[in-house]
Scaffold this motif. Sequence first.
Motif, PDB file in Angstrom:
ATOM      1  N   ALA A 132       0.826  -1.211   0.000  1.00  0.00           N
ATOM      2  CA  ALA A 132       0.000   0.000   0.000  1.00  0.00           C
ATOM      3  C   ALA A 132       0.857   1.256   0.000  1.00  0.00           C
ATOM      4  CB  ALA A 132      -0.937  -0.013   1.200  1.00  0.00           C
ATOM      5  N   GLU A 133       1.950   1.237   0.754  1.00  0.00           N
ATOM      6  CA  GLU A 133       2.857   2.383   0.788  1.00  0.00           C
ATOM      7  C   GLU A 133       3.427   2.691  -0.599  1.00  0.00           C
ATOM      8  OE1 GLU A 133       5.962   1.816   3.617  1.00  0.00           O
ATOM      9  OE2 GLU A 133       4.774   2.571   5.298  1.00  0.00           O
ATOM     10  N   ALA A 134       3.641   1.649  -1.382  1.00  0.00           N
ATOM     11  CA  ALA A 134       4.202   1.814  -2.725  1.00  0.00           C
ATOM     12  C   ALA A 134       3.121   2.099  -3.773  1.00  0.00           C
ATOM     13  CB  ALA A 134       4.985   0.566  -3.119  1.00  0.00           C
ATOM     14  N   GLY A 135       1.848   2.086  -3.356  1.00  0.00           N
ATOM     15  CA  GLY A 135       0.765   2.414  -4.278  1.00  0.00           C
ATOM     16  C   GLY A 135       0.129   1.233  -4.972  1.00  0.00           C
ATOM     17  N   TRP A 136       0.311   0.020  -4.421  1.00  0.00           N
ATOM     18  CA  TRP A 136      -0.238  -1.183  -5.042  1.00  0.00           C
ATOM     19  C   TRP A 136      -1.191  -1.894  -4.080  1.00  0.00           C
ATOM     20  CZ3 TRP A 136       1.475  -0.420  -9.731  1.00  0.00           C
ATOM     21  CH2 TRP A 136       2.764   0.086  -9.949  1.00  0.00           C
ATOM     22  N   GLU A 137      -1.946  -2.832  -4.609  1.00  0.00           N
ATOM     23  CA  GLU A 137      -2.744  -3.763  -3.816  1.00  0.00           C
ATOM     24  C   GLU A 137      -2.131  -5.155  -3.923  1.00  0.00           C
ATOM     25  OE1 GLU A 137      -7.046  -3.805  -4.407  1.00  0.00           O
ATOM     26  OE2 GLU A 137      -6.808  -2.001  -5.638  1.00  0.00           O
ATOM     27  N   LEU A 138      -2.411  -5.995  -2.934  1.00  0.00           N
ATOM     28  CA  LEU A 138      -2.059  -7.403  -3.067  1.00  0.00           C
ATOM     29  C   LEU A 138      -3.121  -8.099  -3.913  1.00  0.00           C
ATOM     30  CD1 LEU A 138      -0.707  -8.500   0.435  1.00  0.00           C
ATOM     31  CD2 LEU A 138       0.531  -7.626  -1.551  1.00  0.00           C
TER      32      LEU A 138
END
Length: 229
Positions: free
Chosen positions: A154-160
């Motif tokens: 999330a910090e990097a702007g993605w979802e799992l």
Amino acid sequence: MADDEPTRAARLLDAQAKAERLFAEIEERGLVAPGEGERVVSDRVRDLADELFGTTRHWHKRIVRSGPNTLKPYRENPPDRVIGADDIVFADFGPIFEAYEADFGRTFVLGDDPVKHRLRADLGEIFAAGRRFFEAAPDITGQQLYAEVERRAAEAGWELGGWHAGHLVGEFPHETIDGADTESYIAPANDTRLRRTDKAGRTCHWILEIHLVDRQREFGGFYEELLTL
């Protein structure tokens, strides 16, 4: 199988080294290329593993996914797709070497899209962060490691992209190493310690897998290898 723990660890590491070489050859030979179908690429990787190592068995289905198919978690089976010139592609293979499982996944970026290249870079960085978190916490649970990977994503702007971030690995088939399914995964519901032994007294070894997705742009990426050795 009755190998002692040093032998088990050595064979798991050897299996991963072979898988790493396989993926290096995939890139060297340009097997992931525009205009090729995902299934064709998967079959060529299978044949390459047989050429290099005499490997004909894989403990899980062979996965090559491109474009929007990279959003799909492992258990889904999207239709075959032709790889495009500006695509992102990931491969996830689980070859068996001398009765030991490897599980290795990497992402390939075709073209110059900066967001896709950033995703590829972030996959390795989040994997490394997850490993550091694991190494720093002797009593870490599957639930705690999943939460950390999710936070970093999330910090990097993605979802799992999936419901778990890794699983047990070992002698084929690894599903029989431990009892309950939940305890075999790095997942929110697994509140057991990852550093433990199975019912036969063997050390549990784990794969950490990072599946990051950008649902708005309709692509994702994948990275996995051994966590515990």
